[in-house]
Write a protein that holds these residues in place. Structure first.
Motif, PDB file in Angstrom:
ATOM      1  N   CYS A   3       2.258  -0.326   0.591  1.00  0.00           N
ATOM      2  CA  CYS A   3       2.677  -1.720   0.747  1.00  0.00           C
ATOM      3  C   CYS A   3       1.650  -2.505   1.549  1.00  0.00           C
ATOM      4  CB  CYS A   3       4.034  -1.786   1.446  1.00  0.00           C
ATOM      5  SG  CYS A   3       5.417  -1.143   0.490  1.00  0.00           S
ATOM      6  N   ALA A   4       1.125  -1.890   2.609  1.00  0.00           N
ATOM      7  CA  ALA A   4       0.124  -2.569   3.433  1.00  0.00           C
ATOM      8  C   ALA A   4      -1.146  -2.843   2.631  1.00  0.00           C
ATOM      9  CB  ALA A   4      -0.195  -1.721   4.661  1.00  0.00           C
ATOM     10  N   THR A   5      -1.512  -1.889   1.765  1.00  0.00           N
ATOM     11  CA  THR A   5      -2.702  -2.075   0.930  1.00  0.00           C
ATOM     12  C   THR A   5      -2.503  -3.229  -0.045  1.00  0.00           C
ATOM     13  OG1 THR A   5      -3.291   0.270   1.099  1.00  0.00           O
ATOM     14  CG2 THR A   5      -4.221  -0.962  -0.745  1.00  0.00           C
ATOM     15  N   LEU A   6      -1.329  -3.281  -0.668  1.00  0.00           N
ATOM     16  CA  LEU A   6      -1.036  -4.381  -1.594  1.00  0.00           C
ATOM     17  C   LEU A   6      -0.999  -5.711  -0.839  1.00  0.00           C
ATOM     18  CD1 LEU A   6      -0.211  -5.604  -4.283  1.00  0.00           C
ATOM     19  CD2 LEU A   6       2.146  -4.854  -3.841  1.00  0.00           C
ATOM     20  N   ARG A   7      -0.375  -5.707   0.328  1.00  0.00           N
ATOM     21  CA  ARG A   7      -0.314  -6.932   1.141  1.00  0.00           C
ATOM     22  C   ARG A   7      -1.711  -7.476   1.429  1.00  0.00           C
ATOM     23  NH1 ARG A   7       0.974  -5.147   6.624  1.00  0.00           N
ATOM     24  NH2 ARG A   7      -1.297  -4.928   6.626  1.00  0.00           N
TER      25      ARG A   7
END
Length: 256
Positions: free
Chosen positions: A37-41
């Motif tokens: 999720c952090a990577t996509l964010r």
């Protein structure tokens, strides 16, 4: 004004780790899932332009949406929980929590709008509209697209026709094939051709509402980013995959 629908498969959940974990009810994200999720964010370029956030009412999809689109959520954009985009199967891991539990976890006054999540939304028995049967999956995929188109048109009206409407929707790997009516790349063992937190961007074929199916088409940029110059499946090849999928639903989940 242009309408963009950013479709995302949820991040890794504990049910993704093993077949045995498919018995986990409405499982959490794994630590790796939170990192995804952090990577996509960090990679998503349109946080400031997000008009609406939408997610399946499953806990893993809600958390994926909140974490992946945290800047929009922090600015006051609530996540609308939409039952029509819940996962396909009736396994425990693909069956949602009761509304009361979701209310206690995400609560009134929080970052999630649960007003569409009614009693029975997680009942996937054979006599319900949520059962894993091809005709019912097609019907709720159509209902979801029509709902999204109306939501987008509402965004157009509220903006006075200025700028673009960006809707981010987090749902499930299996259901994404029905939502997009595209079975290209579907892996029979995995039940999907989408990887965790994969993002693809779509537009409505007819945003004005004359298309009763509210069909979606992937943008050229999105297709080239993931497939380059590859050619998509023919209509006949798509149908062959649908037939095979129908047999799998009948065999594994009791669908027809």
């Amino acid at each position: 004004m242009t309408i963009y629908i950013h479709l995302v498969r949820h991040a890794q959940g504990f049910h993704n780790l093993s077949a045995a974990n498919h018995q986990l009810p409405d499982p959490d994200l794994t630590p790796l899932g939170e990192q995804q999720c952090a990577t996509l964010r960090d990679a998503f370029p349109h946080h400031k332009s997000i008009t609406y956030l939408v997610a399946s009412p499953m806990r893993r999809t809600i958390y994926t949406c909140l974490l992946s689109f945290a800047p929009a959520a922090a600015s006051g954009v609530k996540v609308i929980a939409l039952p029509e985009v819940q996962e396909v199967s009736n396994l425990p891991c693909d069956t949602g929590s009761d509304p009361a539990r979701l209310q206690s976890e995400f609560g009134p006054g929080g970052q999630v709008d649960l007003s569409l999540v009614k009693e029975g939304w997680n009942d996937k028995s054979v006599d319900t509209k949520w059962a894993p049967e091809m005709d019912r999956l097609d019907a709720r995929a159509k209902a979801a697209r029509v709902w999204l188109r109306e939501l987008a048109r509402n965004g157009v009206q509220e903006s006075g026709g200025k700028g673009h409407v960006h809707i981010a929707l987090v749902t499930h790997g299996g259901f994404l094939h029905f939502l997009t009516d595209d079975f290209d790349g579907l892996n029979a063992e995995m039940g999907t051709g989408w990887v965790n937190t994969e993002l693809r961007t779509y537009q409505f074929v007819d945003p004005e509402g004359n298309d009763g199916e509210a069909r979606l088409k992937e943008t050229g940029d999105s297709w080239r980013r993931r497939r380059g110059s590859a050619v998509g499946l023919t209509e006949t090849e798509q149908m062959e995959i649908r037939v095979a999928l129908q047999s799998r639903l009948k065999e594994e989940f009791g669908g027809v």
